[in-house]
Design an enzyme around this catalytic site. Structure first.
Site, PDB file in Angstrom:
ATOM      1  N   ASP A   1       3.869   8.612  17.839  1.00 11.28           N
ATOM      2  CA  ASP A   1       3.083   8.106  16.704  1.00 11.28           C
ATOM      3  C   ASP A   1       2.054   7.116  17.213  1.00 11.28           C
ATOM      4  OD1 ASP A   1       2.405   7.747  13.923  1.00 11.28           O
ATOM      5  OD2 ASP A   1       3.312   5.763  14.076  1.00 11.28           O
ATOM      6  N   SER A   2       1.055   6.867  16.387  1.00 14.35           N
ATOM      7  CA  SER A   2       0.039   5.881  16.746  1.00 14.35           C
ATOM      8  C   SER A   2       0.591   4.462  16.701  1.00 14.35           C
ATOM      9  CB  SER A   2      -1.151   5.995  15.791  1.00 14.35           C
ATOM     10  OG  SER A   2      -0.734   5.719  14.478  1.00 14.35           O
TER      11      SER A   2
ATOM     12  N   TYR B   1      -5.212   5.223  14.649  1.00 11.79           N
ATOM     13  CA  TYR B   1      -5.938   6.397  15.128  1.00 11.79           C
ATOM     14  C   TYR B   1      -6.943   6.907  14.087  1.00 11.79           C
ATOM     15  CZ  TYR B   1      -2.907   7.311  19.222  1.00 11.79           C
ATOM     16  OH  TYR B   1      -2.257   7.249  20.417  1.00 11.79           O
ATOM     17  N   GLY B   2      -6.683   6.583  12.824  1.00  7.13           N
ATOM     18  CA  GLY B   2      -7.474   7.131  11.711  1.00  7.13           C
ATOM     19  C   GLY B   2      -8.981   7.111  11.897  1.00  7.13           C
TER      20      GLY B   2
ATOM     21  N   CYS C   1       2.637  11.593  13.480  1.00 10.45           N
ATOM     22  CA  CYS C   1       1.399  10.923  13.091  1.00 10.45           C
ATOM     23  C   CYS C   1       0.493  11.998  12.497  1.00 10.45           C
ATOM     24  CB  CYS C   1       0.759  10.308  14.339  1.00 10.45           C
ATOM     25  SG  CYS C   1      -0.939   9.734  14.108  1.00 10.45           S
ATOM     26  N   ASN C   2       0.035  11.760  11.271  1.00  4.09           N
ATOM     27  CA  ASN C   2      -0.770  12.774  10.600  1.00  4.09           C
ATOM     28  C   ASN C   2      -2.105  12.998  11.294  1.00  4.09           C
ATOM     29  OD1 ASN C   2       0.293  13.750   7.703  1.00  4.09           O
ATOM     30  ND2 ASN C   2       1.129  11.746   8.188  1.00  4.09           N
ATOM     31  N   THR C   3      -2.739  11.901  11.749  1.00  2.00           N
ATOM     32  CA  THR C   3      -4.033  12.048  12.402  1.00  2.00           C
ATOM     33  C   THR C   3      -3.879  12.885  13.676  1.00  2.00           C
ATOM     34  OG1 THR C   3      -4.516   9.821  11.592  1.00  2.00           O
ATOM     35  CG2 THR C   3      -6.075  10.771  13.144  1.00  2.00           C
TER      36      THR C   3
ATOM     37  N   GLU D   1       1.092  -2.239   9.726  1.00  2.00           N
ATOM     38  CA  GLU D   1       1.267  -2.684  11.117  1.00  2.00           C
ATOM     39  C   GLU D   1       1.372  -4.213  11.185  1.00  2.00           C
ATOM     40  OE1 GLU D   1       1.503  -0.981  14.191  1.00  2.00           O
ATOM     41  OE2 GLU D   1       1.559   0.976  13.237  1.00  2.00           O
TER      42      GLU D   1
ATOM     43  N   CYS E   1       0.520  10.110   5.617  1.00  3.91           N
ATOM     44  CA  CYS E   1       0.510   9.203   6.768  1.00  3.91           C
ATOM     45  C   CYS E   1       1.914   8.629   6.843  1.00  3.91           C
ATOM     46  CB  CYS E   1      -0.512   8.094   6.553  1.00  3.91           C
ATOM     47  SG  CYS E   1      -0.434   6.804   7.829  1.00  3.91           S
ATOM     48  N   THR E   2       2.503   8.646   8.046  1.00  2.00           N
ATOM     49  CA  THR E   2       3.900   8.218   8.169  1.00  2.00           C
ATOM     50  C   THR E   2       4.082   6.708   8.030  1.00  2.00           C
ATOM     51  OG1 THR E   2       3.597   8.365  10.557  1.00  2.00           O
ATOM     52  CG2 THR E   2       4.727  10.193   9.489  1.00  2.00           C
ATOM     53  N   HIS E   3       2.975   5.972   8.005  1.00  2.00           N
ATOM     54  CA  HIS E   3       3.093   4.536   7.702  1.00  2.00           C
ATOM     55  C   HIS E   3       3.369   4.303   6.210  1.00  2.00           C
ATOM     56  CE1 HIS E   3       1.171   4.038  11.611  1.00  2.00           C
ATOM     57  NE2 HIS E   3       1.354   2.742  11.545  1.00  2.00           N
TER      58      HIS E   3
END
Lengths: 271, 271
Positions: free
Chosen positions: B9-10, B41-42, B72-74, B151, B184-186
């Site tokens: 993941d980012s 990363y977006g 990570c979706n991006t 984050e 988005c996994t966040h």
């Protein structure tokens, strides 16, 4: 990919899987065989179930399918590994999807499983559950009267409630489970009655819905999804009487999602 | 099979996928890399995302993994196909599992998707949804402030609610969607605030939970599940500061299911 998804069942139970496939994968074409003539498979020997299952599979392979869904728990319990080893197309059964969904749903780690004699005797659900999480407690119970009940179209009413109550009493008495797997694709047709008897604190897992989800996963993973636009023409075959098969199919498919899709039902001989 | 599942993941978002993997596959070992140093990363270019993703992948390949989850979706949007073509282990992204779950959940065929700039720009969710069902209506919205918010560990409180409200207003105004994909996994870390603002009539789909489900499917399909008994020792690596990573990891993993499992967190350099 243009080819159809093959779906096999001992009778009409697999129609609940077919319905979920139509809803979740509306561009995919289905070829279905229900062996209504020789249903139920539950009380039969492993050898017989294997023979009948291969007859359905060979019937569909001749018509070219890109994936096979074994929409019958008894057939999955006895033949899945053999089919996966022998066929060069993806083969998915109904047991593991149901087991995974139950593990996702349970909070107290007590899961109930109901199914045919054959499915319960095979121990396939406890094996699938314990393979993933060895701390799960499992209550398994055979309900041999449910398939004949559904195949006769008795989905509601007093007798149905009586049979469901008497069959499920041993698992309700225990009073520990918070999740119950319908380990037979016929059972979603009497899910309301089962939920009513078990109470709303028990999550009822339909292996049919979960199997459709995982069919989507496997098709995409193998790049086998149909990419164009179409309203598919499904073909359904029954080895038994057309009338009762059509009656139950109509009841299951008569929802907004599948209205646009055409379903042709024919009688066939496979053995 | 003894080897670990690799998760990349980012930053900390993929921890929500890791947590679901621990819960749903309690015998499987995880190796996780979060590129917190270069997160988010977006807003980055496709080229940069690809380069950073390959650095994480190579770091994990050296440690021998049996499957890779791009949490990570991006990174999924920009690199999944390339990774699937180049690696000889199964690779699963977070986009298709989320899309399939949304199609299963929606009743009115109006689905919303929120994600980073990169994910929304890539058009990956609409493509995945329309590939399966071309009648789905989609509202996509970039929420570039959500990842920095998470984050920084700002998961609750007034400022968080303000940012969530202002960001989601365009998609709520529209008032059509009955299902919202957290693309988005966040975002599952601020799911409560998102649900509060959108209202209870909207089903919120967490791609994290769905990805864990499908990891289980793919491992079983490829006969890669760990068959024995063990309490796995997970290893987590962050390219950034340990302190904030540990704080968020603690918050996510501090639930009964994962208490028994050991999580070691280290700093690493991958580039």
């Amino acid at each position: 990919m243009d080819q159809a998804i093959g779906v096999i069942d001992s009778g009409v139970g697999g129609l609940t899987v077919a319905h979920e496939l139509m809803r979740q994968l509306p561009k995919e074409k289905l070829l279905y065989v229900g062996d209504t003539l020789r249903c139920p498979y539950g009380p039969r020997s492993e050898e017989e179930v294997k023979k009948f299952t291969w007859e359905m599979v060979n019937f569909l392979l001749e018509k070219k399918i890109k994936m096979l869904v074994v929409a019958c728990n008894t057939a999955t319990a006895f033949t899945l590994t053999e089919l996966q080893n022998h066929l060069d197309i993806p083969v998915l059964g109904v047991i593991n999807p149901g087991a995974r969904a139950a593990i996702n749903a349970t909070k107290n780690m007590h899961i109930g499983v109901i199914g045919t004699d054959g499915t319960i005797r095979s121990n396939a659900y406890p094996q699938a559950l314990l393979n993933i999480n060895s701390k799960i407690h499992i209550d398994a119970l055979a309900c041999p009267l449910f398939v004949p009940l559904v195949e006769k179209g008795m989905l509601h009413g007093y007798t149905t409630f009586q049979i469901v109550s008497e069959s499920l009493e041993p698992i309700r008495q225990n009073n520990h489970i918070d999740t119950l797997i319908l380990g037979c694709t016929h059972y979603p047709l009497i899910k309301d009655t089962i939920q009513q008897f078990m109470g709303n604190h028990v999550s009822i897992i339909s292996s049919s819905e979960e199997t459709a989800r995982e069919t989507s996963t496997i098709l995409e993973y193998h790049e086998l999804l149909y990419k164009g636009e179409r309203i598919p023409n499904h073909q359904f075959f029954t080895t038994g009487e057309l009338e009762i098969f059509e009656k139950i199919a109509k009841r299951i498919f008569n929802s907004s999602e599948s209205n646009a899709q055409s379903v042709a039902i024919e009688h066939t001989v496979i053995s």
